[in-house]
Design an enzyme around this catalytic site. Structure first.
Site, PDB file in Angstrom:
ATOM      1  N   ASP A  44     -46.319  -6.371   8.240  1.00  0.00           N
ATOM      2  CA  ASP A  44     -46.328  -7.576   6.885  1.00  0.00           C
ATOM      3  C   ASP A  44     -45.724  -8.932   6.876  1.00  0.00           C
ATOM      4  O   ASP A  44     -45.535  -9.178   7.569  1.00  0.00           O
ATOM      5  CB  ASP A  44     -45.176  -6.535   6.532  1.00  0.00           C
ATOM      6  CG  ASP A  44     -43.583  -6.397   7.648  1.00  0.00           C
ATOM      7  OD1 ASP A  44     -43.613  -6.870   8.392  1.00  0.00           O
ATOM      8  OD2 ASP A  44     -43.255  -5.209   6.951  1.00  0.00           O
ATOM      9  N   ASP A  46     -41.931 -10.884   5.686  1.00  0.00           N
ATOM     10  CA  ASP A  46     -40.792 -10.544   5.737  1.00  0.00           C
ATOM     11  C   ASP A  46     -40.280 -11.491   4.700  1.00  0.00           C
ATOM     12  O   ASP A  46     -40.701 -12.529   4.977  1.00  0.00           O
ATOM     13  CB  ASP A  46     -39.951 -10.166   6.453  1.00  0.00           C
ATOM     14  CG  ASP A  46     -40.212  -8.723   7.905  1.00  0.00           C
ATOM     15  OD1 ASP A  46     -40.155  -8.138   7.041  1.00  0.00           O
ATOM     16  OD2 ASP A  46     -41.155  -9.195   8.741  1.00  0.00           O
ATOM     17  N   ASP A  86     -41.598  -7.027   2.945  1.00  0.00           N
ATOM     18  CA  ASP A  86     -40.390  -6.530   3.028  1.00  0.00           C
ATOM     19  C   ASP A  86     -39.404  -7.540   2.644  1.00  0.00           C
ATOM     20  O   ASP A  86     -39.354  -8.459   3.392  1.00  0.00           O
ATOM     21  CB  ASP A  86     -40.592  -5.476   4.589  1.00  0.00           C
ATOM     22  CG  ASP A  86     -39.360  -5.608   4.942  1.00  0.00           C
ATOM     23  OD1 ASP A  86     -38.721  -5.041   3.962  1.00  0.00           O
ATOM     24  OD2 ASP A  86     -39.296  -4.556   5.601  1.00  0.00           O
TER      25      ASP A  86
END
Length: 177
Positions: A44, A46, A86
């Site tokens: 992902d 962040d 995220d």
């Protein structure tokens, strides 16, 4: 190098720059940015954002073809294409944005990292290590995937053993049961 995520990071940061919306890269990409090289594949991206400007970030994600997919106790998840974002807020604290409960200086104003030639703001080494302390409370380090073990090692080496131990002591004293 994961060119899809690198391209998306550049697109997100360019769109944020157009809005004068400061964003900080966190997690594994922050480690890579601070080191100036991609060390592994990432699950992902962040992002840390000014909490009071969440609506602007959400609108920007939508403008880039994405959407918020889940609310979390610390922020939210979003997707753009097949990529997961995220997102965690930081809050203004006297002179700078700070992540709640993280060591002071978690969101430096200056671009202290580089991703594929682009200078980027990223969370401090201390904030990165602090996140690993939280992770260790949830999942014993012996059960961590190899990629997290290696990223933690890189972060600790970069910060230095003495500073890591000072942070660990501060974390333990703050969260002692």
């Amino acid at each position: 190098m994961d060119t899809t995520q690198v391209t998306l990071i550049h697109q997100i940061l360019a769109a944020a720059d157009e809005r004068n919306l400061p964003l900080w890269i966190g997690g594994g990409w922050a480690i890579d940015a601070r080191l100036g090289r991609v060390t592994r594949k990432h699950d992902d991206i962040d992002l840390t954002f000014p909490g009071e400007r969440r609506g602007e970030l959400e609108a920007m994600v939508e403008m880039l073809g994405g959407r918020v997919t889940e609310e979390l106790d610390y922020g939210f998840l979003a997707e753009i294409g097949d990529e997961l974002l995220d997102c965690e807020p930081a809050w203004w604290a006297d002179e700078a944005y700070e992540i709640a409960e993280a060591p002071q200086g978690s969101c430096p104003e200056a671009a202290e990292g580089v991703i594929a030639g682009r200078p980027v703001r990223c969370n401090s080494w201390e904030a990165i290590i602090w996140d690993y302390f939280y992770y260790a409370d949830e999942v014993p380090p012996v059960d961590w995937p190899t990629k997290h073990i290696e990223s933690y090692r890189l972060a600790c080496t970069s910060l230095g053993a003495e500073k890591v131990e000072v942070l660990r002591a501060a974390f333990r004293s703050r969260y002692a049961a």
